[in-house]
Design an enzyme around this catalytic site. Structure first.
Site, PDB file in Angstrom:
ATOM      1  N   GLU A  25     -18.023 -15.576 -22.528  1.00 26.01           N
ATOM      2  CA  GLU A  25     -16.671 -15.819 -23.026  1.00 26.01           C
ATOM      3  C   GLU A  25     -16.711 -16.391 -24.434  1.00 26.01           C
ATOM      4  O   GLU A  25     -15.902 -16.009 -25.298  1.00 26.01           O
ATOM      5  CB  GLU A  25     -15.932 -16.777 -22.095  1.00 26.01           C
ATOM      6  CG  GLU A  25     -14.533 -17.122 -22.568  1.00 26.01           C
ATOM      7  CD  GLU A  25     -13.857 -18.205 -21.733  1.00 26.01           C
ATOM      8  OE1 GLU A  25     -12.707 -18.552 -22.059  1.00 26.01           O
ATOM      9  OE2 GLU A  25     -14.490 -18.714 -20.783  1.00 26.01           O
ATOM     10  N   HIS A  31      -9.201 -17.432 -25.366  1.00 29.25           N
ATOM     11  CA  HIS A  31     -10.033 -17.523 -24.165  1.00 29.25           C
ATOM     12  C   HIS A  31     -10.057 -16.197 -23.418  1.00 29.25           C
ATOM     13  O   HIS A  31      -9.325 -15.269 -23.748  1.00 29.25           O
ATOM     14  CB  HIS A  31      -9.489 -18.606 -23.215  1.00 29.25           C
ATOM     15  CG  HIS A  31      -9.675 -19.999 -23.703  1.00 29.25           C
ATOM     16  ND1 HIS A  31     -10.694 -20.822 -23.268  1.00 29.25           N
ATOM     17  CD2 HIS A  31      -8.967 -20.731 -24.595  1.00 29.25           C
ATOM     18  CE1 HIS A  31     -10.604 -21.997 -23.880  1.00 29.25           C
ATOM     19  NE2 HIS A  31      -9.567 -21.961 -24.693  1.00 29.25           N
ATOM     20  N   GLU A  64      -5.365 -16.319 -22.500  1.00 29.16           N
ATOM     21  CA  GLU A  64      -6.445 -15.775 -21.686  1.00 29.16           C
ATOM     22  C   GLU A  64      -6.296 -14.258 -21.780  1.00 29.16           C
ATOM     23  O   GLU A  64      -5.391 -13.672 -21.206  1.00 29.16           O
ATOM     24  CB  GLU A  64      -6.322 -16.247 -20.231  1.00 29.16           C
ATOM     25  CG  GLU A  64      -6.365 -17.762 -20.036  1.00 29.16           C
ATOM     26  CD  GLU A  64      -7.787 -18.314 -19.995  1.00 29.16           C
ATOM     27  OE1 GLU A  64      -8.742 -17.535 -20.192  1.00 29.16           O
ATOM     28  OE2 GLU A  64      -7.945 -19.530 -19.770  1.00 29.16           O
ATOM     29  N   HIS A 107     -14.647 -22.694 -26.035  1.00 30.36           N
ATOM     30  CA  HIS A 107     -16.021 -23.007 -25.614  1.00 30.36           C
ATOM     31  C   HIS A 107     -17.000 -22.894 -26.788  1.00 30.36           C
ATOM     32  O   HIS A 107     -16.602 -22.921 -27.950  1.00 30.36           O
ATOM     33  CB  HIS A 107     -16.417 -22.137 -24.420  1.00 30.36           C
ATOM     34  CG  HIS A 107     -15.383 -22.139 -23.337  1.00 30.36           C
ATOM     35  ND1 HIS A 107     -15.126 -23.243 -22.547  1.00 30.36           N
ATOM     36  CD2 HIS A 107     -14.482 -21.182 -22.950  1.00 30.36           C
ATOM     37  CE1 HIS A 107     -14.130 -22.963 -21.707  1.00 30.36           C
ATOM     38  NE2 HIS A 107     -13.722 -21.723 -21.940  1.00 30.36           N
TER      39      HIS A 107
END
Length: 315
Positions: A142, A197, A279, A105
């Site tokens: 995040e 992530h 993640e 992101h």
């Protein structure tokens, strides 16, 4: 989401669930000494040298971070932007290797909704250019987490002689789009790519998982040559992430293996080099969020990922 200067803190033993998962993961990849204490030094030729202090003076300084004991979110102010691509900082076991780190992101994606909602071709279908990512309940984004871990990871890998390329380094208004992220790794001829992530799931859903590319062929996507190497890379990262952090594999994805295979992610579908996503935890669960907002734990997370990459590249 489902969609560096500090030395790692004093090691602690993994929780029972994490220890059991670590045994399974280590047996699966044949790692000797993998069952040691959380945060223990990696064995030569496996995890490489995990101490960031071994980087040469030519390595770029990493952004200042709170002390390892801190559990406060990282400041939202943008750090100075180093060059996205930096040369190898030292000779070492990873000399001649190129690693691409993909911080998930972008902190400013929410200011550019029309741009990130633009559809891009991921080989088998079309998806949004990028998303905003998730955040903790206290507002720690995040995208800030992924940049921080990526900076720490870069320092650890450069200390072992690797050339490290970041897909972006807080140096652009939004994105990159998922297809561009894949192209950056491909163009670099990366020996390994890791996209960092953190998940945004329900309270009670805890733990990390590594996402592997499925066998996909269609349009501009063909993962046939990277499925096997990517699984090896991802399995090693999962096993050594447990050792470094003491965290257990996800209790809601992957059947407690810490591994999940997907065919809907453009960053994996369009890659022509070994690539995985990790993640690191669930930002929406208070217990996981306490870890993710801790500078000390983020250093451990970077260490676990670095050890996994080193183990993969050293064979």
């Amino acid at each position: 989401m489902r969609h560096d200067e500090s030395v790692p803190p004093t090691p602690r033993r993994p929780k029972p669930a994490a220890a059991a998962a670590l045994t399974v993961l280590c047996l699966g990849i044949g790692l000797s000494g993998c069952g040691g204490e959380s945060g223990a030094q990696a064995q030569p030729g496996k995890g490489g040298d995990p101490a960031p202090s071994s980087a040469s003076a030519s390595a770029p300084a990493s952004p200042a971070t709170p002390s390892p004991a801190s559990t406060s979110p990282a400041p939202s102010k943008k750090p100075a932007s180093p060059a996205p691509s930096t040369p190898a900082a030292a000779s070492g076991p990873l000399s001649g290797k190129t690693v691409v780190i993909d911080p998930g992101h972008n902190p400013d994606n929410h200011l550019h909704t029309s741009e990130i909602n633009r559809q891009v071709d991921i080989g088998t279908t079309h998806k949004e250019c990028d998303t905003t990512g998730t955040s903790t309940n206290s507002g720690y984004a995040e995208a800030r987490f992924t940049l921080d871990v990526s900076h720490r990871l870069r320092t650890l890998l450069q200390a072992q002689g690797a050339k490290v390329v970041l897909t972006y380094d807080d140096d652009r208004a939004f994105g990159p789009c998922v297809d561009e992220r894949a192209r950056i790794g491909n163009k670099a001829g990366a020996d390994a790519v890791v996209s960092v992530h953190a998940d945004g799931s329900a309270v009670g859903n805890r733990g990390f998982h590594v996402i592997l590319p499925a066998s996909v062929r269609g349009g501009g996507a063909d993962t046939s040559k990277i499925v096997g190497p990517s699984r090896d890379l991802g399995t090693r990262i999962a096993g050594l992430f447990v050792r470094a952090t003491g965290s257990a594999p996800s209790n809601y994805i992957g059947g407690n293996t810490g591994l999940d295979t997907r065919k809907d992610l453009g960053g994996l579908n369009l890659s022509t080099v070994p690539k995985v996503f990790i993640e690191c935890g669930n930002m929406r669960d208070p217990k996981d969020a306490a870890l993710l907002t801790s500078a000390g734990w983020r250093q451990k997370a970077a260490q676990g990922i670095a050890d996994g990459i080193s183990s993969y590249l050293n064979g």
